[in-house]
Design a protein around this motif. Sequence first.
Motif, PDB file in Angstrom:
ATOM      1  N   GLU A 232      26.386  40.240  41.262  1.00 51.96           N
ATOM      2  CA  GLU A 232      26.709  39.357  40.140  1.00 51.96           C
ATOM      3  C   GLU A 232      26.607  40.111  38.815  1.00 51.96           C
ATOM      4  O   GLU A 232      27.433  39.934  37.916  1.00 51.96           O
ATOM      5  CB  GLU A 232      25.774  38.146  40.129  1.00 51.96           C
ATOM      6  N   LEU A 235      29.631  42.318  38.434  1.00 54.01           N
ATOM      7  CA  LEU A 235      30.782  41.502  38.066  1.00 54.01           C
ATOM      8  C   LEU A 235      30.780  41.169  36.578  1.00 54.01           C
ATOM      9  O   LEU A 235      31.823  41.154  35.923  1.00 54.01           O
ATOM     10  CB  LEU A 235      30.790  40.197  38.873  1.00 54.01           C
ATOM     11  N   ASN A 272      36.256  36.130  42.612  1.00 57.41           N
ATOM     12  CA  ASN A 272      35.355  35.886  43.742  1.00 57.41           C
ATOM     13  C   ASN A 272      36.116  35.673  45.044  1.00 57.41           C
ATOM     14  O   ASN A 272      35.718  36.174  46.100  1.00 57.41           O
ATOM     15  CB  ASN A 272      34.453  34.689  43.447  1.00 57.41           C
ATOM     16  N   GLN A 276      36.058  38.176  48.396  1.00 59.70           N
ATOM     17  CA  GLN A 276      35.799  37.718  49.771  1.00 59.70           C
ATOM     18  C   GLN A 276      36.933  38.141  50.707  1.00 59.70           C
ATOM     19  O   GLN A 276      36.694  38.586  51.833  1.00 59.70           O
ATOM     20  CB  GLN A 276      35.636  36.202  49.792  1.00 59.70           C
TER      21      GLN A 276
END
Length: 372
Positions: A232, A235, A272, A276
């Motif tokens: 996080e 990011l 996000n 994934q």
Amino acid sequence: MFSKRCFSGRTGAIAAGLILLVSFYCAAQSVEDSHLPGWVLYEKGLSLYERGELGLALEYLNLSAKEGVLTPEALYRIGRIYEEEGDYLLAEMRYNEALKDARFLYVPEDKWLIQYSLAGIYLNRKENDRYEQQLLSIFDEEMKRNEEIIRREHSYVQMLKESGMDKLLLLFRIRLEFSQEAAAQLGVYYARSGEWKSSIIKNLYTVLTYFSGGLDFIMEKDPEFSFPVDLEEILESDQEFLISLYEGYAEEVEGGFLFRRNLDTLAPLAVNEDIQKAGKIILSRNPFFHMSPSLYALRKMECESGLDAFLESGKLYRALFYLALSLYNEGFPERAEEIWTLVSLSGRDTSWRTLSKKALGDPEIQTSFLIY
């Protein structure tokens, strides 16, 4: 007319004569210069050594040593010449003589060069005990000057075993100086000797030194950079670089994979979700893939042109590989897997990356053919 054989003989005689003439000239030149100050003779000898004129360099260096000026430096260079000529016994003698006078070195740090040269001779002669002791003397000398590092040694190892590389690199920094090479060589030596505990410690020092140096370099250029806590944070602080990493890994499996972007602004639309998706693609071929803070930091270092020479030797990757091997043999297979994965995902095509990939499939990998 002369026959070809006769011509060849005359040519050989002329060549031999020229060689003798040059030799006499060089010898005469060195005798003529013998009255010069010792430091001038040393500089001349050093210049000749660097040009590869070892015979004449040896004469000048011997003359400078007799003058008693810069004697340990001259003795060291004389030892280097003997070593390059394959006379390891004479080289060892000169190195030891230079070490006895090490307190007179103009540059005190040159003492470590002499000790590393001695260690190299012991390694070539397979005198393992003397090789180990020479390197340990270098390492221990730096530790005497950094007692705080020694006090924390147990903490480094425990942190690695209990929490892994990410936590270790988040909390600790080490910058070995003259003993960095000693730690690196000892890490390999202990791993190849099956002394896993000692190998973990010495390879750990090497890994922390390289990461600390690389991360400090990046922070000097970008004061806002820091080792991230988790994905996080990456990011939030370095999104585009993270996207480029995921796209690169995914493209190796599924060519043409790209994150979706706004066609006008080129801003990513669903970071996000695409992370994934990319992760699933990568895992389909590499079940060990994990985008960790350690991997992010390593790839960040590899993208810095100013760190090319720093990483080119491959010693960081080597230390990581043997650190993982030692952890595996000490009963920490998960930590070993984590580090081998890190090396296998590095951006540099090294033998250590290849070996790490193999080790992930077969942790009992044999590496006796890899020395230093």
